[in-house]
Design a protein around this motif. Structure first.
Motif, PDB file in Angstrom:
ATOM      1  N   MET A 166      66.337   6.919   8.402  1.00  0.00           N
ATOM      2  CA  MET A 166      66.014   5.748   9.212  1.00  0.00           C
ATOM      3  C   MET A 166      64.908   4.948   8.520  1.00  0.00           C
ATOM      4  SD  MET A 166      64.657   5.528  13.196  1.00  0.00           S
ATOM      5  CE  MET A 166      66.049   6.338  13.873  1.00  0.00           C
ATOM      6  N   ASP A 167      65.061   3.634   8.461  1.00  0.00           N
ATOM      7  CA  ASP A 167      64.024   2.813   7.863  1.00  0.00           C
ATOM      8  C   ASP A 167      62.929   2.509   8.886  1.00  0.00           C
ATOM      9  OD1 ASP A 167      65.030   0.819   9.517  1.00  0.00           O
ATOM     10  OD2 ASP A 167      65.654  -0.502   7.902  1.00  0.00           O
ATOM     11  N   LYS A 168      61.828   1.942   8.409  1.00  0.00           N
ATOM     12  CA  LYS A 168      60.679   1.704   9.294  1.00  0.00           C
ATOM     13  C   LYS A 168      61.010   0.736  10.430  1.00  0.00           C
ATOM     14  CE  LYS A 168      56.685   3.083   6.665  1.00  0.00           C
ATOM     15  NZ  LYS A 168      55.310   2.767   6.297  1.00  0.00           N
ATOM     16  N   SER A 169      61.807  -0.269  10.158  1.00  0.00           N
ATOM     17  CA  SER A 169      62.151  -1.242  11.189  1.00  0.00           C
ATOM     18  C   SER A 169      62.910  -0.582  12.335  1.00  0.00           C
ATOM     19  CB  SER A 169      62.974  -2.377  10.574  1.00  0.00           C
ATOM     20  OG  SER A 169      63.362  -3.294  11.573  1.00  0.00           O
ATOM     21  N   ALA A 170      63.896   0.234  12.013  1.00  0.00           N
ATOM     22  CA  ALA A 170      64.680   0.923  13.038  1.00  0.00           C
ATOM     23  C   ALA A 170      63.816   1.954  13.771  1.00  0.00           C
ATOM     24  CB  ALA A 170      65.896   1.598  12.413  1.00  0.00           C
ATOM     25  N   ALA A 171      62.950   2.633  13.034  1.00  0.00           N
ATOM     26  CA  ALA A 171      62.063   3.622  13.656  1.00  0.00           C
ATOM     27  C   ALA A 171      61.101   2.940  14.630  1.00  0.00           C
ATOM     28  CB  ALA A 171      61.284   4.382  12.582  1.00  0.00           C
ATOM     29  N   ARG A 172      60.577   1.783  14.234  1.00  0.00           N
ATOM     30  CA  ARG A 172      59.673   1.036  15.129  1.00  0.00           C
ATOM     31  C   ARG A 172      60.406   0.590  16.395  1.00  0.00           C
ATOM     32  NH1 ARG A 172      57.601  -1.069  10.244  1.00  0.00           N
ATOM     33  NH2 ARG A 172      55.484  -0.301   9.958  1.00  0.00           N
ATOM     34  N   LYS A 173      61.614   0.071  16.225  1.00  0.00           N
ATOM     35  CA  LYS A 173      62.377  -0.408  17.377  1.00  0.00           C
ATOM     36  C   LYS A 173      62.608   0.718  18.381  1.00  0.00           C
ATOM     37  CE  LYS A 173      66.543  -2.914  18.650  1.00  0.00           C
ATOM     38  NZ  LYS A 173      67.751  -3.590  18.187  1.00  0.00           N
ATOM     39  N   ALA A 174      63.029   1.885  17.904  1.00  0.00           N
ATOM     40  CA  ALA A 174      63.261   3.032  18.789  1.00  0.00           C
ATOM     41  C   ALA A 174      61.962   3.493  19.440  1.00  0.00           C
ATOM     42  CB  ALA A 174      63.900   4.175  18.001  1.00  0.00           C
ATOM     43  N   ALA A 175      60.863   3.517  18.656  1.00  0.00           N
ATOM     44  CA  ALA A 175      59.570   3.964  19.189  1.00  0.00           C
ATOM     45  C   ALA A 175      59.019   2.981  20.220  1.00  0.00           C
ATOM     46  CB  ALA A 175      58.575   4.149  18.042  1.00  0.00           C
ATOM     47  N   PHE A 176      59.181   1.681  19.971  1.00  0.00           N
ATOM     48  CA  PHE A 176      58.734   0.688  20.954  1.00  0.00           C
ATOM     49  C   PHE A 176      59.460   0.884  22.288  1.00  0.00           C
ATOM     50  CE2 PHE A 176      57.185  -2.333  17.497  1.00  0.00           C
ATOM     51  CZ  PHE A 176      55.850  -2.269  17.884  1.00  0.00           C
ATOM     52  N   ALA A 177      60.738   1.189  22.231  1.00  0.00           N
ATOM     53  CA  ALA A 177      61.503   1.404  23.464  1.00  0.00           C
ATOM     54  C   ALA A 177      60.988   2.625  24.215  1.00  0.00           C
ATOM     55  CB  ALA A 177      62.990   1.562  23.140  1.00  0.00           C
ATOM     56  N   ARG A 178      60.698   3.716  23.500  1.00  0.00           N
ATOM     57  CA  ARG A 178      60.152   4.916  24.158  1.00  0.00           C
ATOM     58  C   ARG A 178      58.773   4.632  24.745  1.00  0.00           C
ATOM     59  NH1 ARG A 178      61.781   7.073  19.336  1.00  0.00           N
ATOM     60  NH2 ARG A 178      59.640   7.596  18.728  1.00  0.00           N
ATOM     61  N   ARG A 179      57.947   3.900  23.994  1.00  0.00           N
ATOM     62  CA  ARG A 179      56.597   3.575  24.475  1.00  0.00           C
ATOM     63  C   ARG A 179      56.666   2.690  25.708  1.00  0.00           C
ATOM     64  NH1 ARG A 179      52.238   0.516  20.737  1.00  0.00           N
ATOM     65  NH2 ARG A 179      53.198  -1.344  21.605  1.00  0.00           N
ATOM     66  N   LYS A 180      57.559   1.706  25.690  1.00  0.00           N
ATOM     67  CA  LYS A 180      57.700   0.807  26.840  1.00  0.00           C
ATOM     68  C   LYS A 180      58.108   1.584  28.086  1.00  0.00           C
ATOM     69  CE  LYS A 180      60.076  -3.282  28.501  1.00  0.00           C
ATOM     70  NZ  LYS A 180      61.207  -4.182  28.353  1.00  0.00           N
ATOM     71  N   ALA A 181      59.044   2.506  27.944  1.00  0.00           N
ATOM     72  CA  ALA A 181      59.491   3.311  29.089  1.00  0.00           C
ATOM     73  C   ALA A 181      58.343   4.163  29.638  1.00  0.00           C
ATOM     74  CB  ALA A 181      60.671   4.194  28.699  1.00  0.00           C
ATOM     75  N   ALA A 182      57.555   4.774  28.759  1.00  0.00           N
ATOM     76  CA  ALA A 182      56.411   5.583  29.201  1.00  0.00           C
ATOM     77  C   ALA A 182      55.372   4.710  29.886  1.00  0.00           C
ATOM     78  CB  ALA A 182      55.794   6.314  28.014  1.00  0.00           C
ATOM     79  N   HIS A 183      55.137   3.534  29.321  1.00  0.00           N
ATOM     80  CA  HIS A 183      54.148   2.609  29.891  1.00  0.00           C
ATOM     81  C   HIS A 183      54.584   2.145  31.283  1.00  0.00           C
ATOM     82  CE1 HIS A 183      50.861  -0.286  29.710  1.00  0.00           C
ATOM     83  NE2 HIS A 183      51.704  -1.196  30.173  1.00  0.00           N
ATOM     84  N   GLU A 184      55.859   1.787  31.409  1.00  0.00           N
ATOM     85  CA  GLU A 184      56.370   1.308  32.699  1.00  0.00           C
ATOM     86  C   GLU A 184      56.377   2.413  33.754  1.00  0.00           C
ATOM     87  OE1 GLU A 184      60.118  -0.495  31.665  1.00  0.00           O
ATOM     88  OE2 GLU A 184      59.139  -2.354  31.029  1.00  0.00           O
ATOM     89  N   ALA A 185      56.469   3.672  33.310  1.00  0.00           N
ATOM     90  CA  ALA A 185      56.418   4.796  34.248  1.00  0.00           C
ATOM     91  C   ALA A 185      55.001   5.037  34.760  1.00  0.00           C
ATOM     92  CB  ALA A 185      56.964   6.056  33.580  1.00  0.00           C
ATOM     93  N   GLY A 186      54.024   4.376  34.128  1.00  0.00           N
ATOM     94  CA  GLY A 186      52.638   4.483  34.593  1.00  0.00           C
ATOM     95  C   GLY A 186      52.004   5.839  34.354  1.00  0.00           C
ATOM     96  N   CYS A 187      52.445   6.517  33.297  1.00  0.00           N
ATOM     97  CA  CYS A 187      51.950   7.876  33.082  1.00  0.00           C
ATOM     98  C   CYS A 187      50.745   7.947  32.149  1.00  0.00           C
ATOM     99  CB  CYS A 187      53.075   8.765  32.558  1.00  0.00           C
ATOM    100  SG  CYS A 187      53.770   8.220  30.987  1.00  0.00           S
TER     101      CYS A 187
END
Length: 180
Positions: free
Chosen positions: A1-22
């Motif tokens: 996986m290249d850095k761009s794809a890794a960032r995109k996937a990580a941003f999605a995981r971070r957004k979900a955690a952030h929205e869960a308020g944890c």
């Protein structure tokens, strides 16, 4: 996986955690309590970053706390003294920075990130600011680089490069991550 794809996937995981308020800074506060009085730098959370401000505010009672200021492309960060109620203005990329004040050199740097692994690897935003900064600080002496993230930001397949600076510790809302 290249850095761009890794960032995109990580941003999605971070957004979900952030929205869960944890996200809380409780474990970060516990870690920093063992370093009272040591000059440290945190960051002002943007978008979906986990917020270290509560731990930083506690630390100001014991020693200097700074926040990063981007001086320009290709340059390391500089750190301006921060207090919980100091006047703030938008800096580069919209990160809030103290309007004025003294500069400081941290011995502990709380590092924001997009993804991390259990070897201390960190995927950032791609500008190299923290890599250049940590490299420079480490050349001058000892510095403790603490990655602060949601546990959901862990990724064992980070596309890292030789210039990427390794974190010394990673703290999440669930605790301190054991590095291998």
């Amino acid at each position: 996986m290249d850095k761009s794809a890794a960032r995109k996937a990580a941003f999605a995981r971070r957004k979900a955690a952030h929205e869960a308020g944890c996200g809380t800074a409780g474990y970060l506060s516990e870690v920093l309590a063992g370093y009272r009085g040591v000059p440290l730098a945190g960051y002002m959370a943007m978008r979906t970053e986990i917020d270290p401000a509560a731990a930083m505010a506690e630390a100001t009672a014991h020693g200097p706390v700074g926040v990063p200021v981007i001086m320009g492309a290709g340059q390391p960060l500089q750190f301006r003294i921060w207090e919980p109620d100091c006047p703030m203005v938008p800096g580069t990329f919209g990160a809030m920075i103290p309007e004025s004040g003294e500069w400081m050199t941290p011995e502990i740097v709380i590092v924001p990130l997009v993804a991390f692994d259990r070897r201390g690897g960190r995927l950032g935003y791609g500008g190299g600011f923290y890599d250049r900064t940590l490299e420079g600080l480490r050349k001058r002496g000892s510095v403790l680089a603490i990655g602060f993230a949601y546990a959901a930001q862990e990724d064992d397949n980070l596309p890292l490069e030789q210039t990427d600076q390794v974190l010394d510790m990673i703290v999440t809302e669930k605790g301190v991550v054991s590095l291998q």
